[in-house]
Design an enzyme around this catalytic site. Structure first.
Site, PDB file in Angstrom:
ATOM      1  N   GLY A  17       0.982  -1.241  -0.003  1.00 23.04           N
ATOM      2  CA  GLY A  17      -0.037   0.060  -0.041  1.00 23.04           C
ATOM      3  C   GLY A  17       0.828   1.195  -0.076  1.00 23.04           C
ATOM      4  CB  SER A  18       4.243   2.260  -0.843  1.00 29.70           C
ATOM      5  OG  SER A  18       4.350   1.606  -2.119  1.00 29.70           O
ATOM      6  CG  ASN A  19       1.638   3.152  -5.695  1.00 29.00           C
ATOM      7  OD1 ASN A  19       2.088   3.953  -6.323  1.00 29.00           O
ATOM      8  ND2 ASN A  19       2.185   2.041  -6.003  1.00 29.00           N
ATOM      9  CE  LYS A  63     -10.437 -16.834  -5.006  1.00 29.60           C
ATOM     10  NZ  LYS A  63      -9.885 -17.781  -5.057  1.00 29.60           N
ATOM     11  CB  ILE A  93     -12.061  -5.780 -12.416  1.00 28.87           C
ATOM     12  CG1 ILE A  93     -10.994  -5.158 -11.546  1.00 28.87           C
ATOM     13  CG2 ILE A  93     -13.469  -4.967 -12.210  1.00 28.87           C
ATOM     14  CD1 ILE A  93     -10.932  -4.955 -10.111  1.00 28.87           C
ATOM     15  CG  ASN A 107      -4.056  -1.848 -12.901  1.00 29.73           C
ATOM     16  OD1 ASN A 107      -3.819  -1.963 -11.885  1.00 29.73           O
ATOM     17  ND2 ASN A 107      -3.366  -2.578 -13.786  1.00 29.73           N
ATOM     18  CG  HIS A 109       1.237  -3.369 -15.443  1.00 29.05           C
ATOM     19  ND1 HIS A 109       0.978  -4.733 -14.828  1.00 29.05           N
ATOM     20  CD2 HIS A 109       2.492  -3.827 -16.116  1.00 29.05           C
ATOM     21  CE1 HIS A 109       1.684  -5.649 -15.115  1.00 29.05           C
ATOM     22  NE2 HIS A 109       2.616  -5.092 -16.169  1.00 29.05           N
TER      23      HIS A 109
HETATM   24  C1  GAR Z   1       3.084  -1.426  -7.428  1.00 28.07           C
HETATM   25  O1  GAR Z   1       4.342  -1.329  -8.216  1.00 28.07           O
HETATM   26  C2  GAR Z   1       2.012  -1.738  -8.659  1.00 28.07           C
HETATM   27  O2  GAR Z   1       2.497  -1.218  -9.772  1.00 28.07           O
HETATM   28  C3  GAR Z   1       1.909  -3.171  -8.711  1.00 28.07           C
HETATM   29  O3  GAR Z   1       1.915  -3.716  -7.559  1.00 28.07           O
HETATM   30  C4  GAR Z   1       2.930  -2.709  -6.733  1.00 28.07           C
HETATM   31  C5  GAR Z   1       2.226  -2.326  -5.012  1.00 28.07           C
HETATM   32  O4  GAR Z   1       2.940  -1.555  -4.489  1.00 28.07           O
HETATM   33  N1  GAR Z   1       0.526  -3.606  -9.377  1.00 28.07           N
HETATM   34  C6  GAR Z   1       0.761  -4.664 -10.122  1.00 28.07           C
HETATM   35  O5  GAR Z   1       1.890  -5.394 -10.281  1.00 28.07           O
HETATM   36  C7  GAR Z   1      -0.468  -4.871 -10.990  1.00 28.07           C
HETATM   37  N2  GAR Z   1      -0.600  -5.828 -12.137  1.00 28.07           N
HETATM   38  P1  GAR Z   1       2.410  -0.989  -3.201  1.00 28.07           P
HETATM   39  O6  GAR Z   1       1.485  -1.860  -2.497  1.00 28.07           O
HETATM   40  O7  GAR Z   1       3.567  -0.540  -2.172  1.00 28.07           O
HETATM   41  O8  GAR Z   1       1.475   0.291  -3.881  1.00 28.07           O
END
Ligand code: GAR
Length: 194
Positions: A17-19, A63, A93, A107, A109
């Site tokens: 969840g850093s994003n 789920k 989704i 999303n 990626h």
């Molecule tokens: C992020 O790098 C995101 O782009 C990726 O998961 C990571 C989550 O990091 N998403 C995917 O790979 C989707 N296919 P976070 O939990 O630290 O935000």
């Protein structure tokens, strides 16, 4: 005086969840944007601890609620999101959710799609494949979500250069820095569109 309308964002996350944290910080002083809730499919996801610390409502769903019933769709309908943002969310989704919120789900990626996309391509798996192929660059792709993994219309891409000495971890770090710099701004731009 007419009250300013607030745009509502719902975030989905499966892991650290850093994003999510970066997006919350970006909008925290903004009265015109509300992070309505964070939803996760992982009961023990680190993102739940972050939400606690950040005073953001968060909800775990299983789920059944996600893909075998209308549970998550009903929660979302109640939240009335202007934008649904997958920020490190790893499940596909389901169609009922897509149809309920057309053109409202995006999303991020961690690669330059269409390269390194599709089922099984997430997080470190992506960076390991990029490293194995000795790519000279990688990046991020922000895109609309459709029925296929990582195939919806691209909204924005950004690149970073890679060195032969980069490890999977340093590639992940470079990509995270791009995500932190670009993702909230793109969300902001989409929310400003009429
Ligand atoms: C992020 O790098 C995101 O782009 C990726 O998961 C990571 C989550 O990091 N998403 C995917 O790979 C989707 N296919 P976070 O939990 O630290 O935000």
């Amino acid at each position: 005086m007419v009250a300013q309308s607030t745009k509502r964002v719902v975030l989905f996350a499966s892991g650290s969840g850093s994003n999510v944290e970066n997006i919350v910080h970006y909008f925290q002083e903004r009265r015109d944007v509300t992070i309505a809730m964070v939803l996760t499919n992982k009961r023990d996801a680190k993102v739940l601890d972050r939400c606690n610390r950040l005073n953001i409502s968060a909800l775990y769903f299983n789920k059944t609620a996600f893909s075998k019933s209308h549970g998550v769709v009903d929660i979302l309908k109640g939240l009335k999101p202007d934008l649904i943002v997958l920020a490190g969310f790893l499940l596909k989704i389901p169609e009922n959710l897509l149809h309920q919120f057309p053109d409202k789900i995006i999303n991020i990626h961690p690669a330059l799609l269409p390269k390194y996309g599709g089922k099984g391509m997430y997080g470190k798996h992506v960076h390991a494949a990029v490293k194995a192929n000795q790519e000279g660059e990688t990046g991020i792709t922000i895109h609309y979500v459709n029925e296929q993994y990582d195939e919806g219309a691209i909204i924005h891409q950004a690149k970073t250069t890679l060195l032969a000495t980069d490890s999977v971890d340093t590639i992940a770090e470079k990509v995270h820095q791009l995500e932190f710099a670009h993702f909230p701004k793109i969300i902001d731009q989409l929310l400003q569109q009429p």
